[in-house]
Scaffold this motif. Structure first.
Motif, PDB file in Angstrom:
ATOM      1  N   ILE A 179       0.563 -19.608   7.020  1.00 24.61           N
ATOM      2  CA  ILE A 179      -1.203 -19.449   7.350  1.00 24.61           C
ATOM      3  C   ILE A 179      -1.579 -20.567   6.687  1.00 24.61           C
ATOM      4  N   PRO A 180      -1.628 -20.468   4.723  1.00 23.90           N
ATOM      5  CA  PRO A 180      -2.586 -20.685   4.373  1.00 23.90           C
ATOM      6  C   PRO A 180      -1.791 -22.497   3.985  1.00 23.90           C
ATOM      7  N   ALA A 181      -0.641 -21.647   3.306  1.00 20.96           N
ATOM      8  CA  ALA A 181       0.144 -23.670   3.551  1.00 20.96           C
ATOM      9  C   ALA A 181      -0.297 -24.371   5.275  1.00 20.96           C
ATOM     10  N   ALA A 182      -0.567 -23.868   6.004  1.00 19.74           N
ATOM     11  CA  ALA A 182      -0.914 -24.668   7.842  1.00 19.74           C
ATOM     12  C   ALA A 182      -2.392 -25.482   6.888  1.00 19.74           C
ATOM     13  N   CYS A 183      -3.164 -24.338   6.735  1.00 22.02           N
ATOM     14  CA  CYS A 183      -4.647 -24.850   6.319  1.00 22.02           C
ATOM     15  C   CYS A 183      -4.393 -25.413   4.859  1.00 22.02           C
ATOM     16  N   CYS A 184      -3.491 -25.545   4.292  1.00 24.80           N
ATOM     17  CA  CYS A 184      -3.814 -26.190   3.059  1.00 24.80           C
ATOM     18  C   CYS A 184      -3.144 -27.627   2.980  1.00 24.80           C
ATOM     19  N   GLY A 185      -2.032 -28.068   4.020  1.00 22.52           N
ATOM     20  CA  GLY A 185      -2.127 -28.769   3.642  1.00 22.52           C
ATOM     21  C   GLY A 185      -0.168 -29.044   2.565  1.00 22.52           C
ATOM     22  N   LEU A 186      -0.415 -27.961   2.490  1.00 26.52           N
ATOM     23  CA  LEU A 186       1.352 -27.327   1.499  1.00 26.52           C
ATOM     24  C   LEU A 186       2.808 -27.524   2.426  1.00 26.52           C
ATOM     25  N   PHE A 187       3.665 -26.835   1.942  1.00 22.03           N
ATOM     26  CA  PHE A 187       4.839 -26.527   2.841  1.00 22.03           C
ATOM     27  C   PHE A 187       5.153 -24.951   1.921  1.00 22.03           C
ATOM     28  N   GLY A 188       5.491 -23.944   3.163  1.00 21.13           N
ATOM     29  CA  GLY A 188       5.968 -23.202   3.308  1.00 21.13           C
ATOM     30  C   GLY A 188       6.511 -22.702   3.363  1.00 21.13           C
ATOM     31  N   LEU A 189       7.877 -21.688   2.957  1.00 19.37           N
ATOM     32  CA  LEU A 189       8.772 -21.054   3.710  1.00 19.37           C
ATOM     33  C   LEU A 189       8.629 -19.953   3.177  1.00 19.37           C
ATOM     34  N   ARG A 190       9.090 -18.702   4.460  1.00 22.63           N
ATOM     35  CA  ARG A 190       9.324 -17.102   4.200  1.00 22.63           C
ATOM     36  C   ARG A 190      10.578 -17.373   4.944  1.00 22.63           C
ATOM     37  N   PRO A 191      11.329 -16.627   3.596  1.00 27.38           N
ATOM     38  CA  PRO A 191      12.669 -15.648   3.056  1.00 27.38           C
ATOM     39  C   PRO A 191      13.105 -14.711   4.509  1.00 27.38           C
ATOM     40  N   SER A 192      14.662 -14.681   4.366  1.00 26.91           N
ATOM     41  CA  SER A 192      14.914 -13.641   5.420  1.00 26.91           C
ATOM     42  C   SER A 192      14.399 -12.089   4.988  1.00 26.91           C
ATOM     43  N   ARG A 193      14.290 -11.616   5.898  1.00 31.01           N
ATOM     44  CA  ARG A 193      14.311  -9.567   5.171  1.00 31.01           C
ATOM     45  C   ARG A 193      15.617  -9.380   3.783  1.00 31.01           C
ATOM     46  N   GLY A 194      15.006  -9.314   2.808  1.00 31.89           N
ATOM     47  CA  GLY A 194      15.846  -8.678   1.636  1.00 31.89           C
ATOM     48  C   GLY A 194      16.033 -10.471   1.223  1.00 31.89           C
ATOM     49  N   ARG A 195      15.964 -11.541   1.248  1.00 26.78           N
ATOM     50  CA  ARG A 195      16.029 -12.213  -0.122  1.00 26.78           C
ATOM     51  C   ARG A 195      16.604 -11.814  -0.955  1.00 26.78           C
ATOM     52  N   VAL A 196      14.830 -12.119  -1.160  1.00 28.17           N
ATOM     53  CA  VAL A 196      13.642 -11.689  -2.358  1.00 28.17           C
ATOM     54  C   VAL A 196      13.748 -10.631  -2.768  1.00 28.17           C
ATOM     55  N   SER A 197      13.795  -9.791  -3.796  1.00 30.03           N
ATOM     56  CA  SER A 197      13.417  -8.333  -4.337  1.00 30.03           C
ATOM     57  C   SER A 197      12.681  -8.257  -4.015  1.00 30.03           C
ATOM     58  N   VAL A 198      11.577  -7.051  -4.223  1.00 26.90           N
ATOM     59  CA  VAL A 198      10.068  -6.881  -4.468  1.00 26.90           C
ATOM     60  C   VAL A 198       9.837  -5.820  -5.132  1.00 26.90           C
ATOM     61  N   GLY A 199      11.290  -5.316  -6.074  1.00 28.14           N
ATOM     62  CA  GLY A 199      10.952  -4.070  -6.292  1.00 28.14           C
ATOM     63  C   GLY A 199      10.622  -4.974  -7.746  1.00 28.14           C
ATOM     64  N   PRO A 200      10.866  -3.191  -8.994  1.00 29.41           N
ATOM     65  CA  PRO A 200      11.347  -1.937  -8.439  1.00 29.41           C
ATOM     66  C   PRO A 200       9.929  -0.727  -8.121  1.00 29.41           C
ATOM     67  N   ALA A 201       8.820  -1.554  -8.467  1.00 27.68           N
ATOM     68  CA  ALA A 201       7.854  -0.403  -7.683  1.00 27.68           C
ATOM     69  C   ALA A 201       7.596  -0.503  -6.062  1.00 27.68           C
ATOM     70  N   ILE A 202       8.107  -1.364  -5.314  1.00 25.32           N
ATOM     71  CA  ILE A 202       8.427  -0.939  -3.822  1.00 25.32           C
ATOM     72  C   ILE A 202       9.960  -1.392  -3.369  1.00 25.32           C
ATOM     73  N   GLY A 203       9.850  -0.419  -3.097  1.00 23.34           N
ATOM     74  CA  GLY A 203      11.477  -0.894  -1.599  1.00 23.34           C
ATOM     75  C   GLY A 203      11.320  -1.934  -1.231  1.00 23.34           C
ATOM     76  N   GLU A 204      10.879  -1.647   0.319  1.00 25.88           N
ATOM     77  CA  GLU A 204      10.475  -2.655   1.332  1.00 25.88           C
ATOM     78  C   GLU A 204       8.786  -2.694   1.484  1.00 25.88           C
ATOM     79  N   VAL A 205       7.885  -3.718   1.913  1.00 27.74           N
ATOM     80  CA  VAL A 205       6.796  -3.656   2.151  1.00 27.74           C
ATOM     81  C   VAL A 205       6.646  -4.000   3.685  1.00 27.74           C
ATOM     82  N   TRP A 206       5.471  -3.470   4.240  1.00 28.51           N
ATOM     83  CA  TRP A 206       5.888  -2.823   5.450  1.00 28.51           C
ATOM     84  C   TRP A 206       6.789  -2.946   6.411  1.00 28.51           C
TER      85      TRP A 206
END
Length: 501
Positions: A179-206
């Motif tokens: 959404i913000p990339a689209a609003c600001c003229g940028l490229f934005g890639l959302r990877p597949s679930r689990g492609r990028v680790s968000v740990g160690p404080a969090i296992g998964e988000v939402w």
């Protein structure tokens, strides 16, 4: 020869790293240039909420190695923890809680030689498609300061679009990279679930609906970021198959002749602005000129039901986070009205209702799976409307007064539990999703999606085009994006304030 202030933003992160490696500039010189642009532009943008200039200054005096050695970047002020600093989540309670260690993805950026110079603004708890936390104030779109940057990675998008840094951390639980990339003229890639680790404080988000990466000005920068940030760590809930080679190398290959389906119809039957339709129609022409087979065809799923499933998760997660803060001593007054309202709806939901809703996510995944037996990718507008004016993202005054009264008297959770607020929930959902009905499909199915800056409106506001792909198809998305970037370059297109800064 050192870069000048006007030359610095013309380079993407990859290009700056190459200049440092060649000895044409240094990490300290780049940091000085980035900080100068921050001072010139951030007062109008309010993109950076937590400067880290002292930390960055110490870092540039150390030996730096890796593919981002010496490059100044920003990280988002939620999930992307930096040890010793708070990840405030746009909330004053969490702004007092310091992270005990770096998030894995932050450590990987540091290991790659990046110079992290600050954290970027996000709406409270990253809950909105606009960036306007009471704690730090709203971020402004560099293309027109009266308009939204989108959210929730709006601070990151504003900073990159204005050329303060070439790349900034972002995450996406309902569209918050795209959404913000689209609003600001940028490229934005959302990877597949689990492609990028968000740990160690969090296992998964939402419930795994969120993915982290960056917003960038070039496809190769996002590919490089994915190379750096992807991969599992011990204790992660997901381990997925790595690509056959580096994403940066894979992105340079031709995608071949693709079969692409598209739709401009909102999955929740809300209006789609003519400019968003035009953005897709022009992209159809461009894709066909590149040899791809493109036809109007959408996955067969219930968009209204997907929206409701997303909201159930959204309500429940907000309630859990607010309750977590209460356990730390927070009071209701420490949260914004919308956050308190969402939490009340979440508390009114039974555990069985939440689980039943979550189980329906598989229906959407199965529908997409059938669709991708016929099509390689699915294209839509990224957002259904050009970046809106700030005031259109505010809760209407009369509705706000009613909500405040219901919360103050304790009636809101009771009425929600009794099912007496369905019309209000549906109205809020329709109002909020009118602008962003296309992004949640990727989140609930865990599939990758990207927004590509292929269109600007008559008012010179960016309006991105979204491509969804099957699970694990980041390389294919990057290949198509590289082809589109070459066919219709956007790197030389800048908001006026960025050129004057």
């Amino acid at each position: 020869m050192p870069l000048t202030q006007s030359e610095y933003p013309q380079h993407d992160a990859t290009g700056l790293a190459e200049r440092v490696a060649a000895g044409d500039t240094s990490a300290s010189e780049l940091l000085e240039l980035a900080i100068a642009r921050y001072h010139a532009l951030n007062p109008a943008l309010n993109a950076v909420c937590q400067p880290m200039f002292d930390i960055a200054a110490e870092r540039v005096n150390q030996p730096l190695q890796g593919p981002l050695a010496g490059v100044p970047i920003l990280i988002k002020d939620v999930i992307q923890d930096y040890a010793g600093l708070a990840s405030s989540r746009g909330n004053k309670v969490y702004s007092q809680i310091k992270a005990k260690q770096h998030a894995h993805l932050v450590q990987r950026l540091l290991d790659a030689g990046a110079v992290i110079m600050g954290k970027t603004n996000t709406p409270e708890l990253a809950l909105k498609g606009v960036t306007d936390p009471a704690l730090f104030g709203r971020s402004n779109n560099p293309w027109n300061l009266a308009h939204t940057t989108g959210g929730s990675s709006g601070g990151s998008a504003a900073a990159v679009a204005a050329g303060i840094v070439p790349m900034a951390g972002a995450n996406d639980g309902g569209g918050s990279i795209r959404i913000p990339a689209a609003c600001c003229g940028l490229f934005g890639l959302r990877p597949s679930r689990g492609r990028v680790s968000v740990g160690p404080a969090i296992g998964e988000v939402w419930e795994g609906a969120n993915s982290d990466l960056v917003v960038s000005r070039s496809v190769r920068d996002s590919a490089l970021a994915l190379d750096i940030m992807s991969g599992s760590n011990p204790g992660d809930p997901f381990v997925i198959q790595p690509p056959n080679g580096s994403y940066r190398e894979l992105a340079q290959r031709e995608p071949g002749r693709l079969r692409i389906g598209y739709s401009t119809r909102s999955p929740v039957d809300t209006p789609v602005h003519p400019e968003a339709v035009t953005a897709v129609e022009r992209s159809v022409e461009l894709l066909r000129s590149l040899g791809h087979e493109v036809e109007e065809a959408a996955p067969d799923y219930d968009g209204q039901q997907l929206a409701r499933c997303f909201l159930d998760m959204y309500f429940g997660q907000t309630a859990a986070t607010v309750d977590e803060a209460h356990a730390l001593g927070a009071k209701d007054k420490d949260f914004e009205l919308l956050t308190r309202t969402l939490a009340a709806f979440g508390r009114a939901m039974s555990s069985s209702q939440y689980i039943r809703s979550h189980r329906q996510w598989n229906d959407f995944s199965q529908s997409l799976g059938r669709y991708y037996q016929q099509y390689d990718l699915f294209m839509t507008p990224t957002i259904a409307h050009p970046p809106m004016r700030h005031e259109r993202g505010d809760i209407p005054r009369k509705q706000a007064q009613v909500l405040e009264l219901l919360l103050a008297t304790g009636l809101l959770p009771l009425m929600a539990r009794w099912g007496l607020l369905e019309n209000m929930v549906n109205d809020m959902a329709r109002r909020n999703l009118t602008y962003v009905p296309f992004t949640q499909l990727a989140n609930l199915t865990g599939t990758p999606a990207m927004t590509v800056p292929l269109h600007w409106t008559e008012q010179d506001l960016p309006l991105g085009v979204q491509f969804n792909g099957p699970f694990g198809s980041e390389a294919l998305l990057l290949q198509l994006a590289s082809q589109l970037e070459q066919a219709q370059p956007w790197a030389g297109r800048w908001p006026a304030m960025a050129l004057s800064g």
